[in-house]
Design an enzyme around this catalytic site. Structure first.
Site, PDB file in Angstrom:
ATOM      1  NE  ARG A   1      -3.977  -2.058   2.217  1.00  0.00           N
ATOM      2  CZ  ARG A   1      -4.642  -2.487   3.287  1.00  0.00           C
ATOM      3  NH1 ARG A   1      -4.469  -1.888   4.448  1.00  0.00           N
ATOM      4  NH2 ARG A   1      -5.457  -3.516   3.196  1.00  0.00           N
TER       5      ARG A   1
ATOM      6  NE  ARG B   1      -7.212   4.554   2.250  1.00  0.00           N
ATOM      7  CZ  ARG B   1      -7.937   3.842   3.118  1.00  0.00           C
ATOM      8  NH1 ARG B   1      -9.081   4.336   3.571  1.00  0.00           N
ATOM      9  NH2 ARG B   1      -7.517   2.651   3.509  1.00  0.00           N
TER      10      ARG B   1
ATOM     11  NE  ARG C   1      -9.566   6.761  -6.464  1.00  0.00           N
ATOM     12  CZ  ARG C   1      -9.916   6.068  -5.381  1.00  0.00           C
ATOM     13  NH1 ARG C   1      -9.016   5.377  -4.716  1.00  0.00           N
ATOM     14  NH2 ARG C   1     -11.153   6.069  -4.951  1.00  0.00           N
TER      15      ARG C   1
ATOM     16  CG  ASP D   1      -9.240  -3.952  -4.686  1.00  0.00           C
ATOM     17  OD1 ASP D   1      -9.930  -4.999  -4.633  1.00  0.00           O
ATOM     18  OD2 ASP D   1      -9.035  -3.242  -3.689  1.00  0.00           O
TER      19      ASP D   1
ATOM     20  CE1 TYR E   1     -13.311  -8.571   1.315  1.00  0.00           C
ATOM     21  CE2 TYR E   1     -11.542  -9.498   0.001  1.00  0.00           C
ATOM     22  CZ  TYR E   1     -11.980  -8.657   1.010  1.00  0.00           C
ATOM     23  OH  TYR E   1     -11.062  -7.894   1.700  1.00  0.00           O
TER      24      TYR E   1
END
Length: 359
Positions: free
Chosen positions: A36, A40, A49, A85, A160
């Protein structure tokens, strides 16, 4: 019908520190990248973004290129990892799924029966051509910095799909696994095909290494992992055995599974912060009855909030523990937390590059 571009000519990066360490050699400096690292924590990422949904960004080759390059420019890391992702190949194949801010992947129609599994679409390389195009753009822009491609492992993708979204206890997933193993194995076999196709498309476009993320495998016992998961992860990693790129396998809370994860076909075993690297090497060697273990990790991401003196001390300790391995790639034990000061990461890279690598 469109067809993917022919395989890219692979760059000659034989001396790149990340690739040297990943292949069990002694690099010219301690190689480091961060899970990562593009995300962010970077103000330039947030600015780029703004207003663009995650999945739309993942299918925009120019945006993927820029986001992937941002931490390389800022931190001087020894590898870039493709901005994407783990659910991207599912979405590309046609699964009705969205990434909801503050929640994560949410599946419109969970997969819980044999009929649901049979209805799952397959993935073709053409469906992830925007990702392959992003890889080609990055290969042209990265110079001597290797590019890591990645995919989600079958178990994590299954969790998921079965739960319908993120889950703390994976109760529906385990109920299917234990209660209907035939359907379970059929599901994971299909997801192994999806993950392998996604990785093959990235390799063909020019990535220099791959990482298989089994984020939720730590919810399993070693016995259950070997019976219900290992054969399917092995199908993915084994399918890339002749690709000529190092294969890293990583999960969270997988200290008891490290040997089995290597057996699945990993060239590099990712280790989270709960297990010291020298202990991880001992476990893996004992369980697999062979040496030459290469590890990746494993600074606790929360340490980055404790001040530079602590960060340097802990990073040095981890490098020293990593000398027990045949090769060591420095990383965090999980992803960069969103509130992390990016300057701390830059200074950490500088510190690591000042240390002496090797055994």
């Amino acid at each position: 019908m469109t067809h993917p571009a022919p395989p890219a000519a692979r760059r000659d990066l034989a001396d790149a520190p990340f690739l040297v360490a990943a292949r069990g050699g002694v690099p010219s400096r301690v190689p480091v990248w961060f899970m990562r690292q593009a995300g962010r924590s970077l103000p330039e990422y947030r600015a780029l973004r703004a207003g663009t949904p995650m999945l739309k960004a993942c299918f925009d080759p120019e945006m993927v290129r820029e986001i992937t390059l941002q931490p390389v420019r800022r931190h001087g890391v020894d590898a870039a990892i493709l901005f994407s992702d783990i659910v991207v190949p599912l979405v590309a194949a046609g699964v009705d799924l969205d990434i909801v801010a503050g929640t994560g992947p949410v599946v419109a129609e969970p997969v819980r029966t044999a009929a649901d599994v049979a209805a799952l679409p397959a993935l073709s390389a053409e469906q992830v051509e925007p990702v392959a195009e992003a890889v080609r753009l990055l290969v042209a822009a990265l110079g001597e910095t290797p590019l890591i491609g990645f995919a989600g492992a079958p178990f994590t993708l299954a969790s998921y799909l079965v739960e319908g979204g993120p889950s703390r206890n994976h109760e529906r997933t385990k109920a299917l696994m234990y209660g209907d193993p035939t359907t379970w194995h059929a599901l994971l076999d299909r997801l192994a095909d999806v993950a392998l196709e996604f990785l093959r498309a990235q390799v063909a476009a020019g990535v220099d290494a791959v990482q298989l993320f089994d984020s939720w495998a730590g919810a399993l016992s070693p016995r259950d992992y070997r019976e219900f998961v290992l054969p399917h992860s092995a199908k993915v990693l084994g399918g890339l055995a002749g690709a000529g790129v190092p294969r890293t396998h990583f999960g969270v809370g997988t200290g008891a599974l490290l040997g089995a994860m290597r057996e699945a076909g990993a060239d590099v075993v990712g280790v989270d912060w709960r297990t010291p690297l020298d202990e991880a090497v001992r476990r893996i060697e004992a369980e697999t009855d062979r040496g030459g273990v290469v590890v990746q990790g494993n600074l606790d991401p929360a340490t980055l909030f404790a001040g530079d003196d602590v960060v340097r001390r802990e990073a040095t300790r981890i490098v020293d523990e990593g000398r027990a391995a045949a090769g060591h790639v420095f990383n965090l034990g999980h992803g960069v937390l969103p509130e992390t000061d990016p300057d701390v990461l830059t200074r950490l890279v500088e510190h690591l590059h000042s240390l002496t690598p090797g055994r």
